[in-house]
Design a protein around this motif. Structure first.
Motif, PDB file in Angstrom:
ATOM      1  N   THR A   1       0.866  -1.285  -0.017  1.00  0.00           N
ATOM      2  CA  THR A   1      -0.115  -0.029  -0.079  1.00  0.00           C
ATOM      3  C   THR A   1       0.805   1.195   0.143  1.00  0.00           C
ATOM      4  OG1 THR A   1      -1.653  -1.107   1.251  1.00  0.00           O
ATOM      5  CG2 THR A   1      -1.899   1.178   1.275  1.00  0.00           C
ATOM      6  N   SER A   2       1.938   1.146   0.806  1.00  0.00           N
ATOM      7  CA  SER A   2       3.145   2.410   0.604  1.00  0.00           C
ATOM      8  C   SER A   2       3.469   2.749  -0.731  1.00  0.00           C
ATOM      9  CB  SER A   2       4.086   2.104   1.981  1.00  0.00           C
ATOM     10  OG  SER A   2       3.365   1.639   3.244  1.00  0.00           O
ATOM     11  N   ALA A   3       3.960   1.607  -1.401  1.00  0.00           N
ATOM     12  CA  ALA A   3       4.294   1.797  -2.620  1.00  0.00           C
ATOM     13  C   ALA A   3       3.545   2.478  -3.666  1.00  0.00           C
ATOM     14  CB  ALA A   3       4.843   0.254  -3.160  1.00  0.00           C
ATOM     15  N   LEU A   4       2.278   2.228  -3.501  1.00  0.00           N
ATOM     16  CA  LEU A   4       1.331   2.845  -4.290  1.00  0.00           C
ATOM     17  C   LEU A   4       0.850   4.102  -3.898  1.00  0.00           C
ATOM     18  CD1 LEU A   4      -1.021  -0.234  -4.834  1.00  0.00           C
ATOM     19  CD2 LEU A   4       0.529   0.796  -6.559  1.00  0.00           C
ATOM     20  N   TYR A   5       0.940   4.232  -2.493  1.00  0.00           N
ATOM     21  CA  TYR A   5       0.840   5.910  -1.869  1.00  0.00           C
ATOM     22  C   TYR A   5       1.983   6.705  -2.283  1.00  0.00           C
ATOM     23  CZ  TYR A   5       0.983   9.478   1.393  1.00  0.00           C
ATOM     24  OH  TYR A   5       0.987  10.646   2.285  1.00  0.00           O
ATOM     25  N   LEU A   6       3.218   6.227  -2.428  1.00  0.00           N
ATOM     26  CA  LEU A   6       4.323   6.919  -2.836  1.00  0.00           C
ATOM     27  C   LEU A   6       4.122   7.261  -4.579  1.00  0.00           C
ATOM     28  CD1 LEU A   6       7.477   4.828  -1.178  1.00  0.00           C
ATOM     29  CD2 LEU A   6       6.598   7.230  -0.568  1.00  0.00           C
ATOM     30  N   ALA A   7       3.519   6.281  -5.223  1.00  0.00           N
ATOM     31  CA  ALA A   7       3.356   6.444  -6.647  1.00  0.00           C
ATOM     32  C   ALA A   7       2.200   7.748  -6.802  1.00  0.00           C
ATOM     33  CB  ALA A   7       2.851   5.399  -7.147  1.00  0.00           C
ATOM     34  N   GLY A   8       1.105   7.223  -5.960  1.00  0.00           N
ATOM     35  CA  GLY A   8       0.108   8.415  -5.851  1.00  0.00           C
ATOM     36  C   GLY A   8       0.487   9.759  -5.533  1.00  0.00           C
ATOM     37  N   GLU A   9       1.195   9.913  -4.976  1.00  0.00           N
ATOM     38  CA  GLU A   9       1.918  11.523  -4.536  1.00  0.00           C
ATOM     39  C   GLU A   9       3.091  11.917  -4.998  1.00  0.00           C
ATOM     40  OE1 GLU A   9       4.904  10.790  -0.881  1.00  0.00           O
ATOM     41  OE2 GLU A   9       3.166  11.947  -0.210  1.00  0.00           O
ATOM     42  N   GLY A  10       3.534  11.044  -6.277  1.00  0.00           N
ATOM     43  CA  GLY A  10       4.383  11.523  -7.199  1.00  0.00           C
ATOM     44  C   GLY A  10       5.928  11.160  -6.652  1.00  0.00           C
ATOM     45  N   THR A  11       6.099  10.763  -5.428  1.00  0.00           N
ATOM     46  CA  THR A  11       7.499  10.276  -5.068  1.00  0.00           C
ATOM     47  C   THR A  11       8.122   9.577  -6.176  1.00  0.00           C
ATOM     48  OG1 THR A  11       6.482  10.309  -2.775  1.00  0.00           O
ATOM     49  CG2 THR A  11       9.048   9.778  -2.871  1.00  0.00           C
ATOM     50  N   VAL A  12       7.278   8.490  -6.656  1.00  0.00           N
ATOM     51  CA  VAL A  12       7.838   7.482  -7.712  1.00  0.00           C
ATOM     52  C   VAL A  12       7.033   7.597  -8.865  1.00  0.00           C
ATOM     53  CG1 VAL A  12       8.611   5.070  -7.860  1.00  0.00           C
ATOM     54  CG2 VAL A  12       8.565   5.947  -5.708  1.00  0.00           C
ATOM     55  N   PRO A  13       7.387   7.644 -10.140  1.00  0.00           N
ATOM     56  CA  PRO A  13       6.395   7.658 -11.226  1.00  0.00           C
ATOM     57  C   PRO A  13       5.773   6.368 -11.014  1.00  0.00           C
ATOM     58  CG  PRO A  13       8.623   8.478 -11.781  1.00  0.00           C
ATOM     59  CD  PRO A  13       8.825   8.101 -10.457  1.00  0.00           C
ATOM     60  N   GLU A  14       4.435   6.614 -11.457  1.00  0.00           N
ATOM     61  CA  GLU A  14       3.490   5.272 -11.212  1.00  0.00           C
ATOM     62  C   GLU A  14       4.027   4.056 -11.991  1.00  0.00           C
ATOM     63  OE1 GLU A  14      -1.002   5.388 -11.902  1.00  0.00           O
ATOM     64  OE2 GLU A  14      -0.214   6.920 -10.618  1.00  0.00           O
ATOM     65  N   ASP A  15       4.656   4.386 -13.330  1.00  0.00           N
ATOM     66  CA  ASP A  15       4.873   3.168 -14.014  1.00  0.00           C
ATOM     67  C   ASP A  15       6.307   2.500 -13.537  1.00  0.00           C
ATOM     68  OD1 ASP A  15       6.910   5.339 -14.758  1.00  0.00           O
ATOM     69  OD2 ASP A  15       6.666   4.999 -16.628  1.00  0.00           O
ATOM     70  N   ARG A  16       6.740   3.059 -12.557  1.00  0.00           N
ATOM     71  CA  ARG A  16       7.802   2.264 -11.811  1.00  0.00           C
ATOM     72  C   ARG A  16       7.373   1.572 -10.649  1.00  0.00           C
ATOM     73  NH1 ARG A  16      12.151   6.524 -10.559  1.00  0.00           N
ATOM     74  NH2 ARG A  16      11.870   7.844 -12.240  1.00  0.00           N
ATOM     75  N   VAL A  17       6.138   1.570 -10.421  1.00  0.00           N
ATOM     76  CA  VAL A  17       5.899   0.633  -9.212  1.00  0.00           C
ATOM     77  C   VAL A  17       4.920  -0.441  -9.786  1.00  0.00           C
ATOM     78  CG1 VAL A  17       4.430   0.398  -7.077  1.00  0.00           C
ATOM     79  CG2 VAL A  17       5.548   2.690  -7.579  1.00  0.00           C
ATOM     80  N   LYS A  18       5.702  -1.813  -9.597  1.00  0.00           N
ATOM     81  CA  LYS A  18       5.204  -2.829 -10.103  1.00  0.00           C
ATOM     82  C   LYS A  18       4.989  -3.869  -9.007  1.00  0.00           C
ATOM     83  CE  LYS A  18       7.176  -1.845 -14.202  1.00  0.00           C
ATOM     84  NZ  LYS A  18       6.425  -1.283 -15.127  1.00  0.00           N
ATOM     85  N   ILE A  19       3.493  -4.384  -8.761  1.00  0.00           N
ATOM     86  CA  ILE A  19       3.008  -5.297  -7.838  1.00  0.00           C
ATOM     87  C   ILE A  19       3.011  -6.565  -8.710  1.00  0.00           C
ATOM     88  CG2 ILE A  19       1.287  -5.824  -6.152  1.00  0.00           C
ATOM     89  CD1 ILE A  19       2.323  -3.079  -5.675  1.00  0.00           C
ATOM     90  N   LEU A  20       3.895  -7.603  -8.092  1.00  0.00           N
ATOM     91  CA  LEU A  20       4.027  -8.817  -8.906  1.00  0.00           C
ATOM     92  C   LEU A  20       4.324 -10.005  -7.964  1.00  0.00           C
ATOM     93  CD1 LEU A  20       6.786  -7.183 -11.189  1.00  0.00           C
ATOM     94  CD2 LEU A  20       4.533  -7.796 -12.068  1.00  0.00           C
ATOM     95  N   SER A  21       3.714 -11.210  -8.331  1.00  0.00           N
ATOM     96  CA  SER A  21       4.129 -12.461  -7.802  1.00  0.00           C
ATOM     97  C   SER A  21       5.577 -12.732  -8.108  1.00  0.00           C
ATOM     98  CB  SER A  21       3.398 -13.472  -8.794  1.00  0.00           C
ATOM     99  OG  SER A  21       3.737 -13.745  -9.797  1.00  0.00           O
ATOM    100  N   THR A  22       6.274 -13.850  -7.511  1.00  0.00           N
ATOM    101  CA  THR A  22       7.661 -14.026  -7.757  1.00  0.00           C
ATOM    102  C   THR A  22       7.625 -14.285  -9.151  1.00  0.00           C
ATOM    103  OG1 THR A  22       7.151 -16.301  -7.198  1.00  0.00           O
ATOM    104  CG2 THR A  22       7.882 -14.692  -5.307  1.00  0.00           C
ATOM    105  N   GLY A  23       7.137 -14.900  -9.798  1.00  0.00           N
ATOM    106  CA  GLY A  23       7.154 -15.327 -11.208  1.00  0.00           C
ATOM    107  C   GLY A  23       6.850 -14.156 -12.116  1.00  0.00           C
ATOM    108  N   GLY A  24       6.070 -13.182 -11.725  1.00  0.00           N
ATOM    109  CA  GLY A  24       6.181 -11.867 -12.389  1.00  0.00           C
ATOM    110  C   GLY A  24       7.077 -11.097 -12.312  1.00  0.00           C
ATOM    111  N   MET A  25       8.006 -11.215 -11.185  1.00  0.00           N
ATOM    112  CA  MET A  25       9.280 -10.375 -10.963  1.00  0.00           C
ATOM    113  C   MET A  25      10.120 -10.913 -12.039  1.00  0.00           C
ATOM    114  SD  MET A  25       9.782  -9.918  -6.944  1.00  0.00           S
ATOM    115  CE  MET A  25       8.459  -9.094  -5.928  1.00  0.00           C
ATOM    116  N   LEU A  26      10.080 -12.166 -12.132  1.00  0.00           N
ATOM    117  CA  LEU A  26      11.354 -12.730 -13.049  1.00  0.00           C
ATOM    118  C   LEU A  26      10.897 -12.387 -14.623  1.00  0.00           C
ATOM    119  CD1 LEU A  26      13.440 -14.509 -12.162  1.00  0.00           C
ATOM    120  CD2 LEU A  26      12.214 -16.423 -12.620  1.00  0.00           C
ATOM    121  N   ASP A  27       9.755 -12.317 -14.928  1.00  0.00           N
ATOM    122  CA  ASP A  27       9.314 -11.867 -16.379  1.00  0.00           C
ATOM    123  C   ASP A  27       9.669 -10.309 -16.375  1.00  0.00           C
ATOM    124  OD1 ASP A  27       8.149 -14.491 -16.815  1.00  0.00           O
ATOM    125  OD2 ASP A  27       6.107 -13.576 -16.154  1.00  0.00           O
TER     126      ASP A  27
END
Ligand code: 13P
Ligand code: SF4
Length: 350
Positions: free
Chosen positions: A235-261
């Protein structure tokens, strides 16, 4: 319990002599070439395939026939032509393999390898929750016991949880269990407000918190973030994206397999990884030019790490620890697990 073999198994004496049982698991064997040769020899003798989750120790990942996330491994177990499956992961994963393939011998190198998340709901808890919502569809994360799966309509993993919930009639209530952070992620993505979430958590992922993530993001502002949805910091990662600390497209919520892809596609020089530290081994192998760093370098799952080189050798040598699920429970649980492996993308694994 031991397994009948067509040929006798001989554990090389100098290796066998080193195996010691302790509270943290079996130890005393070095994962060198002699160990690797003996593991492969015994696997062939036993007509066994070795499956390893992405959080396993590097030596275990390297010796396995398949490495992957929990969805990919469940599929690999169901499709395996071998008579024996040696599941290098935690107990619920091996149990799911047994539910899918009751005619196969399923071994886990150390049956003490449990899961704090699976322990956060019992069958009695679920029965009571269901009685309060008799018309709801029950979606259980695969990190649950066979008894809980037997009371479930459809299981999911982190890689297909959203697909599974989206497949359910929008007018039906959903009981989602047991992980509150994955549940919050599914609720956010699907936009459903008729989803009730059990307040369970994985102690390893809950420990990767928002403060640590924020500090790391401030120290590496150009890094991409790979966050497992079980994390307390999702939730904090999405909050950081929401308030512009990290651009939204740089936050990926992923399973372990999704991380590998995602590792093989990223253009970032540095990636902050919020999940169990075993994942870093696969990520660094997949994209050696990227600097993958853990958000919390103490986030090691003690259960996953019980599958030591000594435990795997012992497992193959003596046919232990064999996983049993009573036929009635397995029968009741099978449909929910079969529905799970039929949902979402093919999952990731070698
Ligand atoms: P994956 O489904 O992403 O492999 O996760 C399994 C798990 O136990 C996470 O802690
Ligand atoms: Fe269970 Fe957490 Fe370990 Fe995964 S990391 S096996 S959810 S205790």
């Amino acid at each position: 319990m031991t397994t009948t073999l067509t040929q006798p198994v001989r554990l090389e004496s100098e290796l066998a002599a080193g195996i010691v049982d302790g509270p943290g698991g079996y130890t005393g064997v070095e994962a060198g070439p002699e160990w690797a040769a003996e593991v492969r020899r015994l696997a062939t003798l036993r007509n066994a395939t070795i499956l390893a989750h992405n959080y396993q120790l590097p030596a275990i990942q390297d010796i396995a026939d398949h490495v992957g996330d929990s969805l990919a491994l469940a599929r690999a177990a169901a499709a395996a032509p071998e008579q024996t499956i040696v599941f290098c992961g935690v107990h619920f994963m091996a149990e799911s393999a047994k539910i899918l393939s009751p005619e196969k011998t399923v071994l886990i190198p150390d049956e003490r390898a449990g899961c704090s998340l699976a322990d956060s709901i019992t069958a009695a808890d679920l029965r009571e929750w269901k009685s309060e919502h008799p018309d709801a569809v029950v979606v259980s994360y695969v990190n649950t016991t066979a008894e809980v799966k037997a009371l479930t309509d459809i299981c999911c993993t982190s890689s297909n949880a959203v697909d599974v919930v989206e497949s359910i009639d929008p007018d039906r209530e959903v009981l989602f269990l047991p992980d509150q952070f994955l549940g919050a992620h599914v609720k956010r993505v699907t936009g459903r407000d008729n989803i009730h979430i059990w307040a369970g958590e994985c102690h390893v992922h809950a420990g990767i918190n928002g403060e640590e993530l924020t500090a790391q993001v401030e120290a590496s502002p150009d890094a991409e973030l790979f966050v497992h949805p079980e994390c307390g910091c999702a939730t904090s990662a999405l909050y950081l994206a929401g308030e512009g600390t990290v651009p939204e497209d740089r936050v990926k919520i992923l399973s372990t397999g999704g991380m590998l892809d995602q590792a093989s596609q990223t253009k970032a020089e540095k990636v902050l990884v919020a999940t169990e530290v075993g994942m870093l081994y696969q990520l660094r192998k997949a994209a050696p030019e990227v600097d993958f760093q853990p958000v919390n370098d103490r986030a090691a799952c003690p259960y996953m790490k019980m599958i030591t080189p000594a435990a795997l050798l012992r497992s193959l040598a003596v046919g232990a620890d064999e996983v049993h699920v009573d036929e009635q429970t397995a029968h009741a649980a099978r449909l929910s697990v079969e529905r799970m492996i039929g949902h979402g993308d093919p999952g990731s694994g070698e």
